[in-house]
Design an enzyme around this catalytic site. Structure first.
Site, mmCIF file in Angstrom:
data_model
loop_
_atom_site.group_PDB
_atom_site.id
_atom_site.type_symbol
_atom_site.label_atom_id
_atom_site.label_comp_id
_atom_site.label_asym_id
_atom_site.label_seq_id
_atom_site.Cartn_x
_atom_site.Cartn_y
_atom_site.Cartn_z
ATOM 1 N N TYR A 47 0.925 -1.146 -0.080
ATOM 2 C CA TYR A 47 -0.277 0.015 0.096
ATOM 3 C C TYR A 47 0.674 1.130 -0.102
ATOM 4 O O TYR A 47 2.022 1.403 0.532
ATOM 5 C CB TYR A 47 -0.919 -0.048 1.357
ATOM 6 C CG TYR A 47 -1.954 1.236 1.204
ATOM 7 C CD1 TYR A 47 -3.146 1.141 0.801
ATOM 8 C CD2 TYR A 47 -1.578 2.111 2.480
ATOM 9 C CE1 TYR A 47 -3.795 2.307 0.946
ATOM 10 C CE2 TYR A 47 -2.489 3.215 2.379
ATOM 11 C CZ TYR A 47 -3.639 3.274 1.816
ATOM 12 O OH TYR A 47 -4.236 4.318 2.062
ATOM 13 N N GLY A 90 1.196 4.003 1.595
ATOM 14 C CA GLY A 90 1.856 4.555 2.641
ATOM 15 C C GLY A 90 2.831 3.460 3.546
ATOM 16 O O GLY A 90 3.380 3.870 4.467
ATOM 17 N N LYS A 91 2.915 2.441 3.140
ATOM 18 C CA LYS A 91 3.909 1.207 3.716
ATOM 19 C C LYS A 91 5.455 1.867 3.532
ATOM 20 O O LYS A 91 5.920 2.524 2.556
ATOM 21 C CB LYS A 91 3.741 0.010 3.261
ATOM 22 C CG LYS A 91 2.316 -0.572 3.522
ATOM 23 C CD LYS A 91 2.050 -0.885 4.955
ATOM 24 C CE LYS A 91 0.916 -1.755 5.198
ATOM 25 N NZ LYS A 91 -0.324 -1.114 5.419
ATOM 26 N N ASN A 92 6.344 1.076 4.188
ATOM 27 C CA ASN A 92 7.874 1.722 4.225
ATOM 28 C C ASN A 92 8.298 1.059 2.815
ATOM 29 O O ASN A 92 9.176 1.903 2.393
ATOM 30 C CB ASN A 92 8.401 0.702 5.244
ATOM 31 C CG ASN A 92 8.331 1.408 6.436
ATOM 32 O OD1 ASN A 92 7.400 1.947 6.858
ATOM 33 N ND2 ASN A 92 9.082 0.891 7.486
#
Length: 368
Positions: free
Chosen positions: A186, A188-190
């Site tokens: 997704y 917004g993940k790292n």
């Protein structure tokens, strides 16, 4: 306003590489299950230290498809119990119920927000078949305790690594401990795509082959369907984007860890509980989550001071409308966590002056 997460700024760092990768896919004329996904799967498997990475549409599908594959292989049957932390994001639990399996909600460790080994032991029954170990907020669950316990009871271990790309203990990374692991990419993940994306990692050849069929209508050969599968393929453009961003993941993790260290050493407020870190390399700080009995006042105060915060998560799964059959349950640790947690801004592009201001404002907060 200091944004909670400046995705535009993060991706601007790699803008030229991302545009070139996108152009390469457009010019190739091949947009699904081509060279880009093969390359990313190989790179991500190598990064995680496993034999196989199987790209899928998103992180929820990654978990759903693993459990479905184990059912196809005869390792699970309808109604089997899966131990899962009660405070997880709801996707972990949706994957279980989607497969007509039974979630067993276990209270987490209040310090780490991850599974507690003693609570797992108490939850094991003859119907237990899987431990779903969620690495919440970016910190590895106690896998060095969970794996031996699972082996003792002949249980499968599925890691939910959606928030923990690159977290490691002694060089062994998230996604390589269990029988399989689900990852989300997704945005917004790292390690974030520029849209939805996910993957499964595993060392099990048979499981990998089953998953490759299940993600593609249950087919390994066109128009021949072995399983009742689904359409859950990581597309070529997202795979190309992820190949670019994977090169910078370790660097971004180090930047997140530096921000977290400043928060941990400089925030000093008796009204606030800071995160507990078991092992520094085992936390990649997808989120920096503090707790306060005055959480709502703190959130409102920080907003007025120009700091955006979020709550991960405001409502626990057992209090959600979609699981109304659990609404009567009392899970005091989980409920306390959901009442008190607040996530501060953390990212590889958070400016020094913003970190300083956030620390100052958090320290100035008074419960009155």
């Amino acid at each position: 306003m200091i944004p909670f997460l400046d995705l535009k700024k993060i991706n601007q760092q790699y803008q030229q590489d991302l545009k070139e990768a996108c152009s390469r896919v457009i010019d190739s004329g091949w947009y699904l299950l081509g060279k880009e996904i093969q390359q990313f799967e190989q790179q991500f498997a190598a990064y995680c230290g496993v034999k196989h990475a199987i790209g899928v549409a998103n992180g929820l599908d990654a978990l759903i498809l693993v459990l479905q594959a184990w059912k196809e292989q005869g390792k699970l049957t309808d109604g089997d119990e899966i131990i899962v932390p009660a405070n997880t994001y709801i996707a972990s639990i949706l994957a279980i119920t989607e497969n007509n399996l039974t979630p067993v909600l276990v209270e987490p460790n209040l310090a780490t927000y991850n599974l507690d080994i003693e609570s797992i032991k108490k939850a094991i029954t003859p119907q237990t078949k899987v431990i779903l170990a969620v690495h919440l907020y970016g910190q590895l669950a106690p896998m060095e305790e969970i794996i031996p316990l699972a082996e003792e009871h002949n249980l499968l271990v599925l890691e939910d690594s959606a928030q923990a790309h690159g977290a490691q203990i002694n060089g062994k990374k998230a996604g390589s401990f269990g029988d399989a692991s689900g990852f989300s990419f997704y945005p917004g993940k790292n390690l974030g795509a520029l849209g939805d994306a996910g993957a499964v990692t595993t060392n099990d050849d048979e499981l990998a082959n089953t998953l490759r069929a299940l993600r593609n209508y249950g087919s390994q050969e066109k128009y021949k369907n072995i399983y009742q599968g689904s359409n859950s393929r990581l597309d070529e453009i997202q795979a190309a984007m992820l190949s670019v961003k994977l090169k910078y993941l370790n660097q971004e993790i180090e930047q997140r860890q530096r921000v977290a260290q400043k928060y941990l050493t400089q925030i000093n407020n008796s009204a606030i509980t800071l995160p507990f870190v078991r092992i520094p390399t085992a936390h990649v700080w997808h989120l920096f989550v503090i707790r306060s009995k005055h959480r709502d006042n703190l959130k409102e105060y920080l907003h007025k001071q120009g700091v955006e915060t979020l709550i991960h998560y405001p409502i626990p799964p057992h209090k959600q409308q979609c699981y109304s059959q659990w609404n009567h349950l009392s899970l005091p640790i989980t409920e306390q966590i959901h009442r008190e947690v607040l996530s501060l801004p953390i990212s590889p592009v958070l400016a020094e002056q913003d970190i300083k201001m956030i620390v100052e404002k958090v320290n100035e907060f008074t419960a009155n």
